[in-house]
Design a protein around this motif. Structure first.
Motif, short mmCIF file in Angstrom:
data_model
loop_
_atom_site.label_atom_id
_atom_site.label_comp_id
_atom_site.label_asym_id
_atom_site.label_seq_id
_atom_site.Cartn_x
_atom_site.Cartn_y
_atom_site.Cartn_z
N ASP A 2 42.01 37.97 47.94
CA ASP A 2 41.68 37.19 48.97
C ASP A 2 40.61 36.47 48.82
O ASP A 2 39.90 36.24 47.67
N PHE A 3 40.15 35.36 49.59
CA PHE A 3 39.27 34.60 49.56
C PHE A 3 37.73 35.09 49.26
O PHE A 3 37.04 34.76 48.35
N GLY A 4 37.62 36.23 49.86
CA GLY A 4 36.36 36.94 49.83
C GLY A 4 36.17 37.35 48.35
O GLY A 4 34.77 37.52 48.11
N ASP A 5 37.24 37.91 47.81
CA ASP A 5 37.10 38.54 46.32
C ASP A 5 36.78 37.27 45.54
O ASP A 5 35.81 37.62 44.64
N ILE A 6 37.20 36.11 45.60
CA ILE A 6 36.94 35.01 45.02
C ILE A 6 35.49 34.55 45.20
O ILE A 6 34.91 34.39 43.79
N LEU A 7 34.94 34.61 46.18
CA LEU A 7 33.65 34.31 46.46
C LEU A 7 32.63 35.32 45.85
O LEU A 7 31.64 35.18 45.05
N SER A 8 32.97 36.76 45.91
CA SER A 8 32.13 37.67 45.17
C SER A 8 32.21 37.65 43.67
O SER A 8 31.03 37.95 42.93
N GLN A 9 33.23 37.47 42.98
CA GLN A 9 33.51 37.28 41.78
C GLN A 9 32.49 35.95 41.17
O GLN A 9 31.94 35.93 40.24
N TRP A 10 32.43 34.67 42.04
CA TRP A 10 31.92 33.71 41.82
C TRP A 10 30.43 33.70 41.77
O TRP A 10 29.70 33.50 41.00
N ASP A 11 30.04 34.57 42.76
CA ASP A 11 28.49 34.86 42.78
C ASP A 11 27.96 35.66 41.67
O ASP A 11 26.94 35.50 41.03
N GLU A 12 28.74 36.77 41.07
CA GLU A 12 28.54 37.41 39.98
C GLU A 12 28.45 36.76 38.86
O GLU A 12 27.51 36.76 38.03
N GLN A 13 29.41 35.60 38.62
CA GLN A 13 29.49 34.78 37.37
C GLN A 13 28.10 34.08 37.67
O GLN A 13 27.26 33.55 36.65
N GLN A 14 27.62 33.54 38.84
CA GLN A 14 26.52 32.78 38.84
C GLN A 14 25.28 33.46 38.49
O GLN A 14 24.14 32.96 37.78
#
Length: 186
Positions: A2-14
């Motif tokens: 879901d969208f929350g998982d995508i945001l958390s994955q993006w935060d880890e990459q950052q």
């Protein structure tokens, strides 16, 4: 996913990207004992900077010239004229007798149209640095109903707008009670 998982994955990459970028200490690219501009000029003329300083110290200068170089000059006539103009603009009687620098005619407009045009007009006049404006609103002879519309609206506008100060009606030649002059505050 879901969208929350995508945001958390993006935060880890950052966060990982920030860890990889290491800040380099700031380094001046100037040589440690590089000569200054004055030292270069003295070397080009064939003597050291210290010798030039000694020569400059021995040069005699007129004390009045030294004072003028240090403190400059003041044009007292210009300063007096500016003060006179400023004090004249602060004098209420002068502002009352001064001719309006701009005018707007609100005849035939509705209350809302007149309000918006008046607001735009005052903004423009304030931006141009004008001090006195004339608002022609008419006496209300052609208003539908018995009461005039624009005269009271202009009065309310002037009272509510903080950019506007003293107001009044001009003489009969400039509109009498069908017009209002207003002083724009600085």
């Amino acid at each position: 996913m879901d969208f929350g998982d995508i945001l958390s994955q993006w935060d880890e990459q950052q966060r990982d990207a920030k860890k990889q970028v290491k800040k380099q200490p700031q380094v001046s690219h100037k040589k440690a004992n590089a000569p200054t501009k004055e030292e270069k000029e003295a070397a080009r003329q064939g003597y050291t900077y210290e010798e030039q300083m000694k020569r400059d110290a021995q040069v005699s200068i007129n004390p009045m010239e030294l004072w003028l170089r240090r403190y400059g000059t003041v044009d007292k006539d210009k300063a007096a004229d500016e003060y006179y103009e400023q004090s004249k603009m602060e004098n209420r009687e002068y502002l009352r007798t001064m001719r309006p620098e701009a005018r707007i005619d609100l005849h035939g407009l509705t209350r809302e149209e007149a309000w918006s045009r008046l607001a735009a007009f005052v903004t423009e006049c304030k931006g141009r640095g004008l001090r006195k404006i004339l608002i022609v609103h008419g006496k209300g002879n052609h208003s539908s109903g018995s009461d005039p519309v624009l005269g009271p609206m202009v009065k309310t506008f002037i009272e509510q707008d903080k950019r506007l100060g003293t107001s009044g009606h001009p003489d009969r030649a400039m509109g009498g009670s069908g017009a209002t002059w207003v002083i724009i505050k600085k």
